[in-house]
Design an enzyme around this catalytic site. Structure first.
Site, PDB file in Angstrom:
ATOM      1  N   LYS A 147      75.564  43.300  71.243  1.00 19.47           N
ATOM      2  CA  LYS A 147      76.991  43.389  70.939  1.00 19.47           C
ATOM      3  C   LYS A 147      77.261  43.616  69.449  1.00 19.47           C
ATOM      4  O   LYS A 147      78.202  44.323  69.094  1.00 19.47           O
ATOM      5  CB  LYS A 147      77.726  42.141  71.421  1.00 19.47           C
ATOM      6  N   THR A 148      76.432  43.029  68.569  1.00 25.68           N
ATOM      7  CA  THR A 148      76.658  43.231  67.132  1.00 25.68           C
ATOM      8  C   THR A 148      76.453  44.691  66.764  1.00 25.68           C
ATOM      9  O   THR A 148      77.201  45.266  65.963  1.00 25.68           O
ATOM     10  CB  THR A 148      75.716  42.335  66.306  1.00 25.68           C
TER      11      THR A 148
ATOM     12  N   GLU B 206      83.187  37.536  69.752  1.00 25.70           N
ATOM     13  CA  GLU B 206      83.206  36.239  70.445  1.00 25.70           C
ATOM     14  C   GLU B 206      84.621  35.900  70.925  1.00 25.70           C
ATOM     15  O   GLU B 206      85.126  34.787  70.730  1.00 25.70           O
ATOM     16  CB  GLU B 206      82.683  35.129  69.522  1.00 25.70           C
TER      17      GLU B 206
END
Length: 714
Positions: free
Chosen positions: A34-35, A219
């Site tokens: 995801k990063t 997040e």
């Protein structure tokens, strides 16, 4: 030809990075990159000219994540990423408030209070209002104020239904006045003040809504209500919100996180694009299959299924220990073997649901000489409540211990201020005595009566302790010192009370291995606190709670304490919503492992000063049994154990002591402290089970045979 920024992206990642400018929800599973997607999305928007640097705002939850994001963006593009608005919620709100402090009603050089500063401010306020700390514990007042701020409520908007709640509301109102007078803000105020700034100043709101055309949130499942409302205001001018999160990893409800924001986001922003990042680049297949099967039991989820191009890998190893001591011994032996096989200690993690579990594990690792580091927390003997209790114990054994006295003379608070302490220390210096002797001589000004009561308290505890065993002395200290009542009044005090229970159990273990001597135990505690400390950069086994492990990964992971009432926690067993969060917590724990995963449980465990026989965790039932490799079986097959009262379960291992132990039921034995007794029961296997011995007038006691040093009399 593929654009360099898009090389190596899988189809779902590519779809997310190259989305047209509209709001979208990216369900990013554990280990799904995801990063990389977030940073590539920002670089893609900039490199294709869809937006300039001033038009991007990206929100993360930690400063570490923000710095990593900026570093990665800088590596992808020849730009100065410092021109971007990338940071935490609090960091970005601080930046905005600094720019518009007049509109926000703040002085230009307003100061930010950390949690300790805020606690001190509340204590000053309560004292100025002549309010009793026992009736209004400062930490509880802080939780009340912060909780209301995080819900967006000022004092005038807080409901009150009785005298106590009306007084709390009045304290909140006066606290607001005090902060405004002093030109300070707490962390919760940063977000609330910034939200109010945007809400109440139309031109300013329209400016930022026109500026930030792309808002990216990491997040997203961890946002609280006020954070979501702040985001809605910022993006209210039609900005594209790129929300990345994983509802299956929402584990911070106790901090105010609201997983429902993910559902509200889809409705409020008319989201028609949900992209699921399901390919996992971290774990082997068996680990992911176990995680998928477990989390699939939750009804309230958006749904996804992790998969990997890697092999299935090893089965998940399960160890069923007779006791928490045997569980710790097993862990030590496995870690030693892994280290012999060439696996660095730093790539092994031991996870537990409760901090109190670490005490037995730390003792075993310390004894074995294995370097370890408690991640995101303190070692057992370094924790505040443990050091307080030990300071009282030190004073009982040696009243001239100035460090111990100064630590607890006003903890819990008993009206002895800094000026009094300075006077006592100066008297001790001039007379060449200890601070205790200065306290005994009186002359401490207006606090003389409070000092005298403290001296009487220590002397009374010393007199009572003379006839008690070491574990009972510790229980006496916890109860009579005021520590018990103090932590009972704290919102999050139960974990500290659990640790104090574990301190008494540590003393019981020490007595069974050594002498019933407080001075020796204090030396042992100091050694365990200071020895085997892993130096910075030194390889060390990682110990941590499952909450602290989120976002981390390791080659090998041990998940310990898989028993009903421990994991899942007691508080969740009768609440479906809480049980689902416990299951998400277990899902997070499982997905920390890359290659090897161990699960362990104990048939008996010392909790709250008592030996507790527990059922195997339901989570073991919920894993596909063909993925598990049981290393032993003390319980009947997990699926055969009904989830009912622990008193209904008799572990299968409790038969007759094995021949190699040298014991038999009915045998007479002698213990150095408890005297002569008869073996009446046992648990565990091998040469070192736990035995139950009836010592007559002393009572029936469970002893670890490995440490009890029993003498056989027949």
């Amino acid at each position: 030809m593929t654009h360099p920024l898009l090389e190596g992206l899988n189809p779902e990642q590519l779809a997310a990075v190259t989305l047209p400018p509209r709001s979208a929800l990216i369900l990013a599973g554990a280990g799904s990159g995801k990063t990389r997607v977030l940073t590539s999305r920002i670089a893609w928007l900039l490199s294709t000219g869809q937006v300039g640097q001033p038009g991007i705002l990206a929100v993360t939850f930690t400063n570490k994540a923000a710095k990593e994001m900026l570093t990665r963006i800088g590596a992808l593009m020849p730009i100065n990423p410092r021109g971007l608005w990338v940071g935490t919620f609090h960091g970005l709100c601080n930046r905005m408030l600094r720019l518009h402090h007049r509109d926000a009603g703040l002085p230009e050089a307003f100061q930010i209070m950390d949690s300790q500063d805020q606690l001190s401010a509340i204590k000053r306020l309560l004292k100025s209002l002549n309010l009793d700390d026992d009736k209004f514990p400062p930490r509880e007042v802080g939780h009340y104020i912060n909780g209301n701020k995080e819900e967006g409520r000022r004092p005038a908007e807080v409901e009150a239904w009785d005298e106590h709640s009306r007084q709390l509301r009045a304290i909140y109102e006066e606290y607001d006045r005090q902060c405004r007078r002093e030109g300070v803000v707490d962390f919760a105020e940063l977000l609330l003040r910034c939200y109010e700034l945007l809400r109440d100043h139309g031109p300013l709101r329209e400016h930022y809504q026109g500026r930030f055309r792309h808002v990216l949130v990491d997040e997203f499942q961890d946002t609280n209500r006020l954070q979501y409302r702040w985001l809605k205001l910022l993006a209210g001018g039609g900005a594209a919100v790129f929300a990345v999160g994983d509802d299956d990893q929402s584990i911070y409800a106790f901090r105010g996180a609201n997983v429902g924001n993910m559902y509200d986001f889809q409705r409020d922003f008319a989201v028609d694009t949900v992209i699921r990042l399901e390919q996992n680049y971290r774990s082997h297949g068996n680990i992911l299959d176990a995680a998928n099967a477990l989390i699939g039991r939750n009804r309230s989820r958006l749904g996804k299924n992790l998969w990997t191009a890697e092999a299935a890998g090893e089965p998940i190893r399960v160890f069923d220990a007779a006791s928490d001591f045997e569980e710790a011994h097993f862990l030590v032996e496995e870690v030693r073997q892994l280290e012999r096989d060439g696996l660095p200690l730093g790539d092994i993690a031991v996870l537990y649901r409760s901090n109190a579990q670490s005490r037995v594990l730390e003792h075993a690792l310390f004894t074995a000489g294995i370097a370890y580091r408690v991640y995101g927390g303190l070692r057992f003997f370094e924790r505040q409540e443990i050091k307080h209790a030990l300071a009282y114990l030190r004073l009982i054994t040696n009243s001239d211990d100035d460090n111990a006295l100064l630590r607890v003379i006003n903890f819990p608070t008993r009206g002895i201020g800094n000026r009094t302490l300075e006077t006592l220390q100066e008297t001790a210096r001039v007379t060449g005595t200890s601070v205790w002797q200065a306290a005994c001589s009186g002359g401490a000004g207006r606090s003389a009566a409070s000092v005298a009561r403290f001296v009487q308290l220590i002397e009374a505890m010393r007199a009572t302790a003379a006839n008690l065993s070491l574990p009972d002395i510790i229980r006496l200290v916890v109860e009579q010192s005021g520590l018990l009542q103090h932590y009972q009044s704290e919102k999050d005090g139960q974990e500290r009370l659990d640790n104090l229970d574990q301190l008494a159990i540590a003393a019981l273990t020490f007595v069974s291995e050594n002498d019933d001597d407080a001075t020796a135990f204090l030396a042992h505690a100091s050694l365990e606190a200071g020895d085997h400390q892993a130096n910075p950069g030194q390889a060390a086994l990682q110990l941590m709670t499952v909450h602290a492990a989120k976002g981390l990964e390791f080659h090998t992971v041990f998940i310990t304490g898989l028993e009903e009432g421990l994991f899942p926690h007691d508080n969740s067993l009768n609440d479906p919503a809480n049980l689902e969060e416990e299951r998400r917590l277990m899902y997070v724990a499982i997905t920390r492992a890359r290659r090897r995963l161990y699960l362990s449980l104990a048939q008996s465990r010392m909790l709250h000063g008592q030996t507790r026989f527990s059922l195997a965790s339901r989570f073991l039932d919920e894993l596909p049994q063909d993925l598990l490799r049981w290393l032993n079986r003390g319980y009947p097959a997990v699926g055969a154990v009904p989830h009912s009262s622990p008193s209904q379960v008799t572990p299968a291992s409790r038969r007759a002591p094995p021949a190699e132990s040298g014991l038999r039921i009915g045998q007479t034995v002698e213990h150095a402290k408890f005297g002569v007794g008869v073996v009446v029961d046992y648990e565990g296997q091998g040469a070192n089970p736990n035995v139950q011995v009836n010592f007559g007038a002393v009572g029936i006691k469970w002893l670890a045979l490995q440490y009890a040093k029993l003498k056989l009399l027949d």
